[in-house]
Design a protein around this motif. Structure first.
Motif, PDB file in Angstrom:
ATOM      1  N   PHE A 228       0.860  -1.235  -0.092  1.00 32.57           N
ATOM      2  CA  PHE A 228       0.079   0.017   0.160  1.00 32.57           C
ATOM      3  C   PHE A 228       0.865   1.338   0.067  1.00 32.57           C
ATOM      4  O   PHE A 228       1.962   1.027   0.488  1.00 32.57           O
ATOM      5  N   ILE A 271      -8.561   6.940   1.190  1.00 31.19           N
ATOM      6  CA  ILE A 271      -8.173   6.418   0.422  1.00 31.19           C
ATOM      7  C   ILE A 271      -8.565   6.816  -1.054  1.00 31.19           C
ATOM      8  O   ILE A 271      -9.465   7.145  -1.624  1.00 31.19           O
ATOM      9  N   PRO A 351      -4.214   1.960  -2.133  1.00 32.18           N
ATOM     10  CA  PRO A 351      -3.870   0.479  -1.935  1.00 32.18           C
ATOM     11  C   PRO A 351      -3.679  -0.331  -3.217  1.00 32.18           C
ATOM     12  O   PRO A 351      -3.410  -1.487  -3.000  1.00 32.18           O
ATOM     13  N   LEU A 377       1.429  -5.248   2.234  1.00 32.99           N
ATOM     14  CA  LEU A 377       0.361  -5.606   2.533  1.00 32.99           C
ATOM     15  C   LEU A 377      -0.110  -5.938   3.840  1.00 32.99           C
ATOM     16  O   LEU A 377       0.683  -6.773   4.388  1.00 32.99           O
TER      17      LEU A 377
END
Length: 607
Positions: A228, A271, A351, A377
């Motif tokens: 990410f 995000i 991500p 991750l």
């Protein structure tokens, strides 16, 4: 954002995509007729000509052109016990068709040394007529001479197992008939996951030398969907850190959202996605030990998006969306728009991305304090998260690209021995490292490139462009010899890989490379079974069936559409009726019965 910065960002994006294409094309690219992701499927077609030995002394003669007894003594091929026929005048004439990459190998030091060493190995003089075509143009037109049945002696190819049809019709040489002239390529065959079955078709035929890869330190790293991306500057300023577990990630999202709402964090969303071309869930499938298309799960072929684990993942993402953490444009923003978002502070976490994107964002932004970095991750409910595209250790082959020989070439024995020699340790070292003292040095048993390559004097030069001037293929922008020959992973990492900002729970914040860090942090458990599937022999018709369940297939396209609806709540992921209707819809996309396709794949798999 300033116009100059935008132009710089676009330029960097193109450079990043080009670099990614070159590096993946070296060893992990797929093909039109086989697996487009794993690079580990061998596809056999119809029956080929009957096997015959072409290495007998009656056919080959008892002496090579060097005038040495080919009984294992002498030098070169003769020392390897290879009996080559005599060539009148001792001159081997060949027509060779290869691509040129960013920088041509023509006239480079390594290309000249390749010819010198090849002549010494074969015991003849080489008179080669080279046809060079820019890589992009090469790929667009390479099937034309094959389809016309008019090919030169030796050629690079990037159609992978699709070449089999041209072997079956007699256009391309069946290399299996010339195994007596190989010493080095069989080492790569044996070491590859699946072994000789991977390199050959079901009937034993073999129509091209596959692209090779040499990974002496067994670094099983990867470059995409392994980490990410986080705004390290924001995390540091707010006494936060990347997440090592999924629970920590959920809490981190809540903390960032609280900071945004209070005005302490200058951002709009927690995000973002790097491009609509990557479904947001692709960054999470490995965490839940499933996959976003067809994959081998360690015991059988399954379609990930209809698994319970996939449903569990969509439920988790729906929770993030309902909490207001995800940019609403995650499914519609194109790459350029997403790049602007990343460099102007729209979000704090990305991500789903190619790991090299963070370096481009950091360079292109106008915000001098911005620092995008990577963290492996987060560990999910099933243990260590799977990463996509893990390199194989040692020597290995990939079936997406390679080299074929014309069935009409006058001296097939020499052509086979020539290409085989490119897989020798001696040639791999030359093509990747060059000459000791001139292009590389050895200290305490470790190779490194000379300072003039690693720290070039010219302002715009890089280690990659400087090493390419010598013709070193580890540069990933130049390939000497006849591509594709094995890339040395250690050499490639030095010239082609750039350091990024990284974080892990043990070391905190530091500088590292995603090829190395994703292997070190993830460890052996991070290698997805998808990346190590057994050999599956398929006919062209069965390959087409398989393609419907693979990346770019009709099922994946439908999953992308319906998966987005589950994430946004348009469809209720908790409703069993909605989930069953989704599975029925996805299965209905195939021309043949969906379940029958899976049954066929599993019945054709070598276990």
């Amino acid at each position: 954002m300033k116009r100059k910065a935008i132009q710089k960002l676009v330029s960097l994006s193109l450079a990043g995509v080009l670099a990614m294409g070159l590096m993946t094309g070296c060893g992990d690219s797929g093909n039109d007729t086989g697996s487009s992701e794993s690079g580990q499927e061998s596809s056999g077609g119809a029956e080929s000509s009957e096997n015959k030995s072409s290495g007998s002394s009656e056919e080959s003669g008892s002496q090579g052109d060097a005038g040495q007894e080919n009984n294992g003594s002498g030098t070169g091929a003769a020392a390897n016990g290879i009996n080559l026929p005599e060539i009148p005048g001792g001159v081997l004439k060949l027509e060779v068709n290869i691509p040129d990459f960013n920088q041509s190998s023509e006239g480079t030091m390594i290309q000249d040394l390749w010819k010198e060493k090849m002549e010494a190995y074969l015991g003849v003089q080489l008179d080669i007529t080279w046809t060079r075509t820019a890589w992009v143009d090469f790929r667009e037109t390479e099937k034309v001479p094959l389809q016309a049945g008019k090919i030169v002696d030796i050629s690079t190819q990037s159609i992978g197992t699709g070449l089999n049809e041209f072997g079956e019709d007699g256009t391309v040489l069946n290399l299996a008939d010339y195994m007596d002239y190989m010493v080095y390529y069989p080492q790569y065959m044996a070491a590859t996951n699946g072994g000789e079955d991977f390199a050959k078709n079901e009937d034993g035929s073999m129509y091209y030398f596959m692209d090779g890869f040499y990974n002496p330190q067994n670094i099983e790293g990867a470059q995409s969907f392994t980490a990410f991306a986080y705004r390290f500057d924001i995390l540091k300023d707010n006494d936060l850190q990347p997440a090592a577990t999924l629970d920590e990630f959920t809490q981190l999202c809540a903390d960032i959202k609280a900071g945004i709402d209070s005005g302490d964090i200058d951002s709009q969303y927690v995000i973002m996605n790097s491009t609509k071309d990557y479904s947001l869930y692709r960054g999470f499938v490995g965490i839940f030990h499933t996959w976003d298309v067809l994959y081998y799960n360690g015991s059988e072929w399954v379609f990930g998006p209809i698994e319970d684990n996939f449903r569990e993942m969509l439920k988790y993402l729906n929770g993030l969306y309902e909490a207001g953490y995800i940019d609403p444009e995650f499914g519609t923003a194109v790459t350029d728009a997403a790049n602007v978002k990343a460099t102007t502070g729209v979000a704090v976490i990305c991500p789903t991305l190619w790991s090299g994107s963070v370096a481009s964002w950091n360079t292109a932004t106008d915000n001098e304090n911005m620092e995008w970095g990577l963290a492996y991750l987060p560990e999910g409910p099933y243990g260590t998260s799977w990463k996509w595209g893990s390199r194989q250790g040692g020597k290995s082959l990939s079936n997406g690209m390679g080299i074929y020989i014309s069935a009409e070439t006058e001296y097939p024995e020499y052509a086979v021995a020539m290409i085989d020699y490119q897989y020798s340790d001696e040639m791999v070292e030359l093509l990747n490292w060059g000459v000791e003292g001139e292009t590389y040095v050895v200290e305490n048993g470790t190779k490194s490139f000379v300072d003039s390559i690693m720290n070039p004097a010219e302002a715009e030069a890089t280690a990659a462009t400087e090493s390419a001037k010598y013709g070193l293929m580890s540069s990933s922008v130049c390939r000497s010899g006849i591509p594709f020959t094995p890339i040395d992973y250690d050499a490639m990492l030095l010239t082609s890989a750039a350091a990024q900002s990284w974080w892990n729970a043990n070391d905190g914040y530091y500088s590292g490379d995603y090829w190395v860090e994703s292997s070190k942090i993830g460890g052996p458990d991070s290698v997805a079974p998808y990346d190590r599937p057994p050999v599956t022999y398929l006919t062209p018709e069965e390959q087409a069936m398989r393609g419907q369940l693979s990346y770019g297939g009709v099922c994946e396209n439908r999953v992308k559409e319906l998966g987005l609806q589950f994430i946004t709540g348009e469809k209720d992921i908790d409703n069993d009726s909605d989930w069953e209707a989704y599975i029925t819809d996805v299965k209905s996309q195939t021309d043949e019965d969906f379940d029958t396709i899976l049954e066929t794949l599993n019945s054709k798999t070598v276990k």
